[in-house]
Design an enzyme around this catalytic site. Structure first.
Site, PDB file in Angstrom:
ATOM      1  N   VAL A 120       0.911  -1.148   0.000  1.00  9.82           N
ATOM      2  CA  VAL A 120       0.000   0.000   0.000  1.00  9.82           C
ATOM      3  C   VAL A 120       0.949   1.197   0.000  1.00  9.82           C
ATOM      4  CG1 VAL A 120      -1.817   1.233   1.231  1.00  9.82           C
ATOM      5  CG2 VAL A 120      -1.797  -1.274   1.238  1.00  9.82           C
ATOM      6  N   PRO A 121       1.170   1.794  -1.180  1.00  6.94           N
ATOM      7  CA  PRO A 121       2.347   2.634  -1.415  1.00  6.94           C
ATOM      8  C   PRO A 121       2.317   4.037  -0.814  1.00  6.94           C
ATOM      9  CG  PRO A 121       1.000   2.573  -3.370  1.00  6.94           C
ATOM     10  CD  PRO A 121       0.365   1.633  -2.388  1.00  6.94           C
ATOM     11  N   CYS A 122       2.442   4.117   0.495  1.00 12.21           N
ATOM     12  CA  CYS A 122       2.498   5.428   1.150  1.00 12.21           C
ATOM     13  C   CYS A 122       3.770   6.178   0.765  1.00 12.21           C
ATOM     14  CB  CYS A 122       2.370   5.281   2.658  1.00 12.21           C
ATOM     15  SG  CYS A 122       3.505   4.106   3.415  1.00 12.21           S
ATOM     16  N   HIS A 123       4.777   5.459   0.275  1.00 11.34           N
ATOM     17  CA  HIS A 123       6.012   6.134  -0.156  1.00 11.34           C
ATOM     18  C   HIS A 123       5.781   7.039  -1.365  1.00 11.34           C
ATOM     19  CE1 HIS A 123       5.882   2.377  -2.495  1.00 11.34           C
ATOM     20  NE2 HIS A 123       6.531   3.044  -3.440  1.00 11.34           N
ATOM     21  N   ARG A 124       4.665   6.861  -2.057  1.00  7.55           N
ATOM     22  CA  ARG A 124       4.372   7.677  -3.237  1.00  7.55           C
ATOM     23  C   ARG A 124       3.731   9.012  -2.882  1.00  7.55           C
ATOM     24  NH1 ARG A 124       1.881   2.622  -6.603  1.00  7.55           N
ATOM     25  NH2 ARG A 124       3.864   1.472  -6.794  1.00  7.55           N
TER      26      ARG A 124
END
Length: 159
Positions: A120-124
């Site tokens: 779940v790409p919170c880094h984006r």
């Protein structure tokens, strides 16, 4: 919950699954308990993460079972899944997408509470103007993930 620890280019990652799906991805190793004979979901998660870090996978295909979270946090986590590989959104853009344009800080809190990092790409999600702020694994890991995705996106565009 069943745990496994895998080695990755950003260090150990601890994965946890339930019968419903992947429920945790943490940075660093946690005590995974006794080795499991075979857990198909953990194996699939491990294989997909290895392919992601090798630049061979741009979209995860795993059942997710994120525990807890407020209604707002769950809406943010769903919005994170909509951010395309290799792209970024600001906290403000995510706030607007979930229906509360003034909730950029609350989006940051929701990202910090994301129990399934990377997948779940919170880094984006970045600060206004693309500023590199906030990430549970630290800014260097966030930068590494974004650079990986940018490199693969560019390489794919030139094929």
């Amino acid at each position: 919950m069943r745990w496994s620890v895998i080695d990755s280019p950003i260090g150990d990652l601890s994965l946890a699954v339930t019968d419903d799906g992947l429920c945790r991805l943490r940075f660093g190793a946690v005590d995974a308990g006794p080795a499991l004979e075979r857990d198909d979901l953990l194996i699939a998660a491990q294989e997909q993460l290895k392919a992601y870090f090798a630049g061979e996978l741009t979209a995860f295909d795993l059942p997710l079972a994120a525990p807890g979270g407020s209604e707002f946090e769950r809406a943010v986590w769903q919005q994170l899944l909509r951010i395309p590989y290799g792209e970024m959104r600001t906290y403000g853009e995510v706030a607007k997408a979930v229906g509360d344009a003034g909730a950029a800080r609350a989006v940051g809190v929701a990202c910090n509470r994301n129990p399934i990092a990377v997948v779940v790409p919170c880094h984006r999600v970045v600060g206004a103007g693309g500023k590199m702020v906030g990430f549970g694994g630290g800014i260097p890991l966030k930068r590494h993930l974004l650079e990986l995705e940018a490199r693969i996106t560019l390489e794919t565009a030139w094929l």
